[in-house]
Structures are given as structure tokens and as C-alpha cells.
Scaffold this motif. Structure first.
Motif, PDB file in Angstrom:
ATOM      1  N   ASP A  85       0.888  -1.161   0.000  1.00 51.78           N
ATOM      2  CA  ASP A  85       0.000   0.000   0.000  1.00 51.78           C
ATOM      3  C   ASP A  85       0.925   1.210   0.000  1.00 51.78           C
ATOM      4  O   ASP A  85       1.579   1.504   0.997  1.00 51.78           O
ATOM      5  CB  ASP A  85      -0.886  -0.028   1.242  1.00 51.78           C
ATOM      6  CG  ASP A  85      -1.850   1.136   1.311  1.00 51.78           C
ATOM      7  OD1 ASP A  85      -1.783   2.037   0.454  1.00 51.78           O
ATOM      8  OD2 ASP A  85      -2.673   1.147   2.236  1.00 51.78           O
ATOM      9  N   MET A  86       0.991   1.891  -1.127  1.00 51.80           N
ATOM     10  CA  MET A  86       2.051   2.858  -1.371  1.00 51.80           C
ATOM     11  C   MET A  86       1.752   4.239  -0.778  1.00 51.80           C
ATOM     12  O   MET A  86       0.696   4.808  -0.995  1.00 51.80           O
ATOM     13  CB  MET A  86       2.313   2.968  -2.871  1.00 51.80           C
ATOM     14  CG  MET A  86       2.521   1.607  -3.548  1.00 51.80           C
ATOM     15  SD  MET A  86       3.652   0.489  -2.677  1.00 51.80           S
ATOM     16  CE  MET A  86       5.181   1.330  -2.955  1.00 51.80           C
ATOM     17  N   GLY A  87       2.726   4.729  -0.034  1.00 53.43           N
ATOM     18  CA  GLY A  87       2.594   6.034   0.601  1.00 53.43           C
ATOM     19  C   GLY A  87       3.950   6.571   1.013  1.00 53.43           C
ATOM     20  O   GLY A  87       4.993   6.074   0.596  1.00 53.43           O
ATOM     21  N   GLY A  88       3.925   7.609   1.844  1.00 57.05           N
ATOM     22  CA  GLY A  88       5.151   8.227   2.317  1.00 57.05           C
ATOM     23  C   GLY A  88       5.569   9.432   1.494  1.00 57.05           C
ATOM     24  O   GLY A  88       6.366  10.251   1.938  1.00 57.05           O
ATOM     25  N   LYS A  89       5.046   9.518   0.272  1.00 57.16           N
ATOM     26  CA  LYS A  89       5.237  10.692  -0.582  1.00 57.16           C
ATOM     27  C   LYS A  89       3.968  10.844  -1.401  1.00 57.16           C
ATOM     28  O   LYS A  89       3.289   9.852  -1.701  1.00 57.16           O
ATOM     29  CB  LYS A  89       6.464  10.571  -1.479  1.00 57.16           C
ATOM     30  CG  LYS A  89       6.380   9.452  -2.481  1.00 57.16           C
ATOM     31  CD  LYS A  89       7.626   9.403  -3.352  1.00 57.16           C
ATOM     32  CE  LYS A  89       7.482   8.306  -4.390  1.00 57.16           C
ATOM     33  NZ  LYS A  89       8.596   8.242  -5.302  1.00 57.16           N
ATOM     34  N   TYR A  90       3.637  12.072  -1.737  1.00 54.22           N
ATOM     35  CA  TYR A  90       2.411  12.320  -2.480  1.00 54.22           C
ATOM     36  C   TYR A  90       2.454  11.667  -3.853  1.00 54.22           C
ATOM     37  O   TYR A  90       3.495  11.652  -4.514  1.00 54.22           O
ATOM     38  CB  TYR A  90       2.162  13.819  -2.668  1.00 54.22           C
ATOM     39  CG  TYR A  90       1.555  14.479  -1.459  1.00 54.22           C
ATOM     40  CD1 TYR A  90       0.229  14.258  -1.120  1.00 54.22           C
ATOM     41  CD2 TYR A  90       2.316  15.314  -0.664  1.00 54.22           C
ATOM     42  CE1 TYR A  90      -0.334  14.861  -0.011  1.00 54.22           C
ATOM     43  CE2 TYR A  90       1.764  15.925   0.449  1.00 54.22           C
ATOM     44  CZ  TYR A  90       0.441  15.691   0.774  1.00 54.22           C
ATOM     45  OH  TYR A  90      -0.108  16.278   1.868  1.00 54.22           O
ATOM     46  N   GLY A  91       1.304  11.135  -4.289  1.00 53.69           N
ATOM     47  CA  GLY A  91       1.163  10.716  -5.668  1.00 53.69           C
ATOM     48  C   GLY A  91       1.200  11.953  -6.544  1.00 53.69           C
ATOM     49  O   GLY A  91       0.868  13.065  -6.092  1.00 53.69           O
TER      50      GLY A  91
END
Length: 178
Positions: A85-91
């Protein structure tokens, strides 16, 4: 804006759901129907579904695998394992009002069915063919995407639409002719 309430199943009943650009769930499926609006005299070469997806974890967790399966007209086309579940930086397209602690982007994936088999991003994933999805006898395409109850990796799913994620695209169903 946020439609309904976070993690409340009743939000799926909200009339504004049709305008959603991001939807997530920990288990289950989404179902779509796409019209069969082409002349039956045309020779179908392939059907495909493209979308930006990833796993689902409260907040985000980049190393949270999930087995996401696609069905067309009740035929199981194939399963792709999302790595997280991709995060940590804005899409690229994710609005800044969407909190950075939440899922931000996914992976652009394409399931394609031909007369020879089914593919995910060009790699064979199953022997299901156009005849298995009964395109000659259907009046619309019934598409189901989600996580099976018995999946090895029960990591949920995020589906990104226009205005979220890295690709600025809604889910797309395509029929190609010869």
C-alpha cells in the motif's frame, strides 16, 4: 472531498460514490458493468481492463502484499500480487488536502484477454480466453475486481481514479477489433 465516513461500509451506499476518485477496502470485491456497444459483426481480438491499484493497510505500508484478482463475466482472468500500500510521498496527482499518512498511489496494471489466453501487463497469467468470457452471448461485460477470501496475501485493495495517484486515469475497459 471525503464521501461518507472512513472505513464505514455504509459509505458505499452514498449517492456521491459515483464521483469517487479513490476507493479502498480490506476484503471483498468491486463490481462494474460495461456496455457491449459495438456491432456484433466485428471480430473481437481482445478485451482489457486497466487501472491504478495497490494493497490496503490502515494509513499505508509499502511492504504489504495483496493478491488482487480480476473476473470478466464470471471467468477468473488472473491474480496480480501488489507489493504494498504505497505512501510516504504524495502521488503525482493526489490532492494536497489528502493526508500524507494515507495511501498515495498505486501501480498501473492491465489485464488482457485474447483468443490465446489472459495476460497481466503482457505476461501470461492464465489460459482463460475470449471464449471463456462468452463475449458472443453477453449483452454487457460484468467485471469484478478484488481480493478473494482465501487469498494467500489478504492485503486489501486501493483503486485510484482521475485526480489521485500517479496516472490521473479512471478505470478503463477496452474492446479491440481486427
Amino acid at each position: 472531498k471525503i464521501i461518507g465516513f472512513f472505513d464505514q461500509q455504509s459509505s458505499f451506499l452514498n449517492p456521491q460514490r459515483a464521483a469517487a476518485s479513490l476507493i479502498w477496502f480490506s476484503k471483498g470485491f468491486l463490481v462494474y458493468r460495461f456496455p457491449k456497444n459495438y456491432p456484433t459483426s466485428r471480430n473481437v481480438e481482445s478485451v482489457s481492463l486497466t487501472c491504478e491499484i495497490c494493497s490496503e493497510f490502515p494509513g499505508y505500508k509499502n511492504d504489504w502484499p495483496s493478491d488482487i484478482t480480476l473476473y470478466i463475466n464470471n471467468a477468473e482472468i488472473g491474480t496480480w500480487t501488489s507489493p504494498g500500500d504505497m505512501g510516504g510521498k504524495y502521488g503525482v496527482w493526489t490532492p494536497r488536502w489528502w493526508d500524507l499518512k494515507n495511501s498515495q498511489y498505486g501501480f498501473l496494471k492491465t489485464w488482457k484477454v485474447t483468443a490465446d489466453g489472459s495476460y497481466i501487463d503482457g505476461e501470461l497469467c492464465s489460459t482463460k480466453t475470449l471464449s471463456d468470457i462468452k463475449i458472443d452471448s453477453c449483452d454487457s461485460f460484468f467485471v469484478k475486481i478484488g481480493v478473494k477470501d482465501n487469498a494467500e496475501n489478504l492485503g486489501g485493495m486501493n483503486l485510484f481514479g482521475k485526480g489521485f495517484g500517479n496516472y490521473n486515469t479512471d478505470i478503463s475497459f477496452k474492446v479491440e477489433f481486427s
